[in-house]
Enzyme design. Sequence first.
Site, PDB file in Angstrom:
ATOM      1  N   ASP A 193      -0.733   2.213  -5.322  1.00 31.69           N
ATOM      2  CA  ASP A 193      -0.891   0.781  -5.526  1.00 31.69           C
ATOM      3  C   ASP A 193      -2.242   0.499  -6.148  1.00 31.69           C
ATOM      4  OD1 ASP A 193      -2.032   1.649  -2.942  1.00 31.69           O
ATOM      5  OD2 ASP A 193      -2.597  -0.463  -2.733  1.00 31.69           O
ATOM      6  N   ASN A 247      -6.532   7.164   4.147  1.00 32.61           N
ATOM      7  CA  ASN A 247      -7.946   7.533   4.035  1.00 32.61           C
ATOM      8  C   ASN A 247      -8.195   9.034   4.135  1.00 32.61           C
ATOM      9  OD1 ASN A 247      -8.152   4.787   4.013  1.00 32.61           O
ATOM     10  ND2 ASN A 247      -9.390   4.633   5.869  1.00 32.61           N
ATOM     11  N   HIS A 286       0.828  -1.217   0.000  1.00 31.84           N
ATOM     12  CA  HIS A 286       0.000   0.000   0.000  1.00 31.84           C
ATOM     13  C   HIS A 286       0.861   1.265   0.000  1.00 31.84           C
ATOM     14  CE1 HIS A 286      -4.118   1.159  -0.011  1.00 31.84           C
ATOM     15  NE2 HIS A 286      -4.265   1.483   1.258  1.00 31.84           N
ATOM     16  N   ASN A 312      -9.207   3.933  -1.114  1.00 29.60           N
ATOM     17  CA  ASN A 312      -9.593   4.985  -0.169  1.00 29.60           C
ATOM     18  C   ASN A 312      -8.746   6.246  -0.315  1.00 29.60           C
ATOM     19  OD1 ASN A 312     -11.689   3.505   0.969  1.00 29.60           O
ATOM     20  ND2 ASN A 312     -10.346   2.527   2.441  1.00 29.60           N
ATOM     21  N   PHE A 351      -2.341   9.441   6.861  1.00 29.16           N
ATOM     22  CA  PHE A 351      -2.897   8.126   6.615  1.00 29.16           C
ATOM     23  C   PHE A 351      -3.697   8.159   5.318  1.00 29.16           C
ATOM     24  CE2 PHE A 351      -1.754   7.491  11.032  1.00 29.16           C
ATOM     25  CZ  PHE A 351      -1.200   6.223  10.993  1.00 29.16           C
TER      26      PHE A 351
END
Length: 197
Positions: A103, A78, A32, A124, A76
């Site tokens: 990714d 999201n 990720h 996300n 982060f």
Amino acid sequence: MRFFGRGQRASTLDLLVVGLGNPGREHERDRHNVGWMVVDELARRTDARWRGKFSGQLAEVRLDGLRLALLEPETFMNDSGRSVAAAARFFKVEPEAMLVVHDDVDLEPGRLQARAGGGLAGHNGLRSLAEALGTQDFLRLRIGVGRPGRGDPRSVADYVLSPFDAEQDAETLVSRSADAVETLAREGVEAAQQRFN
């Protein structure tokens, strides 16, 4: 909230390159975080200096006379849009001058796809960017990480939040992806597509 195309002064950047990832040593080598890995490689190639800005790490670099900014949001995944929208406003970049490196579980491992715009494919980080920017029309470099193989008990979320397998050769993938970003910056998205897609 839309802020593109307001007729403000032109951007001082040729390209804002955003690598998506999660902060923290435990995520450093996760699939990720491949967007961060690529931006780190670009920074290494240009002897960039990072500084904290826009809730992330920012480096301004030169590539053959082009002015690029490299951004790693530290919010982060999201909530990446908060960091990216702040940088986009500051540099006054239009969507076509913003490249998001991320990714993609829908591409087989090692495959690259440069494109302008597109859907969010359940990612996300991309969803957060689209909401914060008011558009999905930014450039993308999708980096294939695949999905868990047959017999792998991990969920897709657990799979992308785990390191690359040794046989996937993350170093070569990151280097090729950085080459693709440089090609896109110098020659445009079509040249990058022809060479790397």
